[in-house]
Write a protein that holds these residues in place. Structure first.
Motif, mmCIF file in Angstrom:
data_model
loop_
_atom_site.group_PDB
_atom_site.id
_atom_site.type_symbol
_atom_site.label_atom_id
_atom_site.label_comp_id
_atom_site.label_asym_id
_atom_site.label_seq_id
_atom_site.Cartn_x
_atom_site.Cartn_y
_atom_site.Cartn_z
ATOM 1 N N GLY A 1 39.294 44.903 41.868
ATOM 2 C CA GLY A 1 39.102 44.390 40.515
ATOM 3 C C GLY A 1 38.724 45.444 39.497
ATOM 4 N N GLU A 2 37.636 45.158 38.742
ATOM 5 C CA GLU A 2 37.216 46.048 37.667
ATOM 6 C C GLU A 2 36.836 47.436 38.174
ATOM 7 O OE1 GLU A 2 33.573 44.092 39.252
ATOM 8 O OE2 GLU A 2 35.552 43.370 38.649
ATOM 9 N N GLY A 3 36.423 47.541 39.438
ATOM 10 C CA GLY A 3 36.083 48.845 40.001
ATOM 11 C C GLY A 3 37.281 49.771 40.079
ATOM 12 N N ASP A 4 38.478 49.187 40.172
ATOM 13 C CA ASP A 4 39.711 49.971 40.195
ATOM 14 C C ASP A 4 40.500 49.838 38.896
ATOM 15 O OD1 ASP A 4 39.896 51.355 42.774
ATOM 16 O OD2 ASP A 4 39.774 49.337 43.631
ATOM 17 N N GLY A 5 39.893 49.217 37.885
ATOM 18 C CA GLY A 5 40.488 49.235 36.561
ATOM 19 C C GLY A 5 41.155 47.965 36.070
ATOM 20 N N ILE A 6 41.219 46.914 36.921
ATOM 21 C CA ILE A 6 41.809 45.646 36.473
ATOM 22 C C ILE A 6 40.913 44.504 36.954
ATOM 23 C CG2 ILE A 6 43.832 44.134 36.476
ATOM 24 C CD1 ILE A 6 45.552 46.573 37.153
ATOM 25 N N GLY A 7 40.031 44.038 36.090
ATOM 26 C CA GLY A 7 39.126 42.957 36.460
ATOM 27 C C GLY A 7 39.845 41.642 36.620
ATOM 28 N N GLY A 8 39.305 40.781 37.488
ATOM 29 C CA GLY A 8 39.858 39.439 37.658
ATOM 30 C C GLY A 8 40.792 39.274 38.827
ATOM 31 N N MET A 9 41.075 40.360 39.570
ATOM 32 C CA MET A 9 41.932 40.259 40.757
ATOM 33 C C MET A 9 41.458 41.253 41.807
ATOM 34 S SD MET A 9 45.332 42.504 39.788
ATOM 35 C CE MET A 9 45.458 43.298 41.384
ATOM 36 N N THR A 10 41.652 40.905 43.064
ATOM 37 C CA THR A 10 41.392 41.819 44.168
ATOM 38 C C THR A 10 42.567 41.759 45.137
ATOM 39 O OG1 THR A 10 40.227 40.139 45.483
ATOM 40 C CG2 THR A 10 38.881 41.514 44.019
ATOM 41 N N ILE A 11 42.736 42.830 45.907
ATOM 42 C CA ILE A 11 43.776 42.868 46.934
ATOM 43 C C ILE A 11 43.146 43.336 48.232
ATOM 44 C CG2 ILE A 11 46.021 43.775 47.627
ATOM 45 C CD1 ILE A 11 46.580 44.432 44.699
ATOM 46 N N ASP A 12 43.229 42.505 49.258
ATOM 47 C CA ASP A 12 42.738 42.864 50.587
ATOM 48 C C ASP A 12 43.912 43.110 51.524
ATOM 49 O OD1 ASP A 12 40.015 42.648 49.919
ATOM 50 O OD2 ASP A 12 40.067 40.480 50.213
#
Length: 397
Positions: free
Chosen positions: A108-119
């Motif tokens: 998400g926001e830690g990698d620059g795009i808040g509101g989504m994660t990819i596992d």
């Protein structure tokens, strides 16, 4: 074409946005009436219409959107590719590690795009979406995965409803449908996961470091109680670390077959372990009544839980729960105290621990503490996004 609207933010918020704060809060917006269509790009401006940052509008429980860039640039396929490729490159060591085949590939926001994660789960990608706004850009994310990965399949979890509230809905997106459960590895341990079975997958990836610590440094020779045990992953780590016995307690009926499954995929005789389907609060009373004591207790409750008898909130009730834990922990025993509640920080969490031990007139020492593992990347300037707090301590008296 996605429209872009100018959103004026108040003076108090400008400094935070310029410093890199990623979350757009409703209170920061001066003209909220312009926010009508989720997924709209928004240019944050000051009262003089000077550009501050650019992001998108998307309601979720944290805020109304996320800042994506402090440049007035296009948010398009190339933008998503640059962010995702950089995130995957940062996790190169995970991609090469045959002992760990499940981790967070994009946080998400830690990698620059808040509101989504990819596992990532051994060739399968699970994309979690937290608002209608970011979900409207899914074609970019899936297009990038098509371009830069060689996936077996992509699954998604929609964790929002029309009002921005948290829900769970999962779906197969593309690739070859998985034959679940699949077996993933974590520091050499096996875990069964299912990406198409409702809210959970079978393992909380953010607790990887804690499971390793339990296995490698604390479990040997101990009788371990794992409360709020879910699928028993902590119990598996303890058993593999040489625990003499584990007791797993969770109210959910499906915790029994799921925990049996996790023991079984690691070659552990589940019949030699205790797996109890019952309210943890009832189990504490049962343990006290029968004078049961444990050499290690793992306490990782949900942030909020409701059963027929109890309503529990970590922000309010953790000290009381910890006092119950202290009562059934042997002298010199280990307590793994953990919470994923993002509404308070480590300092506050340690005050809960201090309160519980003071009120039970018991001494303790902290052996180690940790937060999110490195694949759950966060911005160190904004510790509130690093939600996980774990303190491993020893009861001294």
């Amino acid at each position: 074409m996605t429209k872009t609207i100018d959103v004026q933010v108040n003076a108090q918020s400008i400094a935070a946005f310029k410093k890199g704060y990623p979350l757009i809060l409703k209170d920061a917006v001066v003209n909220p009436e312009v926010l009508q269509e989720e997924g709209s790009f928004i240019r944050l401006v000051d009262q003089y219409n000077h550009f501050i940052a650019k992001g998108y509008y998307g309601n979720q429980n944290k805020g109304i959107g996320w800042v994506l860039t402090r440049k007035d640039e296009a948010i398009d396929f190339d933008f998503f590719e640059s962010k995702m490729a950089a995130a995957f490159e940062r996790r190169r060591s995970f991609f090469k590690d045959s002992d760990t085949t499940a981790y967070r590939a994009f946080n998400g926001e830690g990698d620059g795009i808040g509101g989504m994660t990819i596992d990532y789960y051994d060739g399968y990608y699970m994309v979690s979406w937290y608002s209608e706004g970011i979900y409207s850009m899914k074609h970019h994310v899936y297009g990038v995965l098509d371009k830069i990965t060689d996936y077996k399949a992509i699954y998604e979890k929609k964790r929002f409803d029309s009002k921005g509230q948290y829900i769970e809905q999962d779906d197969f997106v593309k690739g070859t449908i998985g034959d679940f459960p699949i077996i993933v590895k974590e520091n050499g341990m096996n875990f069964a996961v299912d990406l198409n079975d409702g809210a959970m997958t079978g393992i909380f990836l953010d607790q990887r470091d804690v499971r390793k610590a339990i296995r490698d440094r604390y479990a040997e020779g101990k009788h371990v109680l794992n409360t709020f045990s879910y699928t028993g992953a902590f119990s598996v780590a303890a058993a593999l670390g040489g625990a003499t016995k584990t007791t797993s307690v969770d109210l959910a009926k499906r915790s029994l077959p799921k925990t049996i499954e996790q023991f079984s995929v690691n070659g552990i005789d589940y019949e030699a372990q205790d797996i109890k389907v019952m309210d943890v609060f009832d189990y504490f009373r049962y343990a006290k009544r029968h004078e049961l004591k444990f050499d290690m207790v793992i306490l990782d409750p949900p942030s909020f839980a409701r059963s027929k008898k109890h309503t529990f909130s970590t922000a309010k009730d953790y000290p009381s729960l910890l006092k119950d834990t202290i009562a059934i922990t042997e002298k010199k025993g280990i307590i793994v105290a953990s919470t994923n509640n993002a509404t308070f920080g480590m300092k506050k969490f340690k005050s809960f621990i201090e309160k519980a031990f003071t009120e039970t007139n018991t001494k303790y020492k902290i052996l180690e503490e940790s937060s999110l593992p490195k694949d759950f990347r966060t911005n160190r300037d904004f510790p509130e996004f690093n939600y996980l707090k774990v303190v491993i301590l020893q009861k001294l008296s």
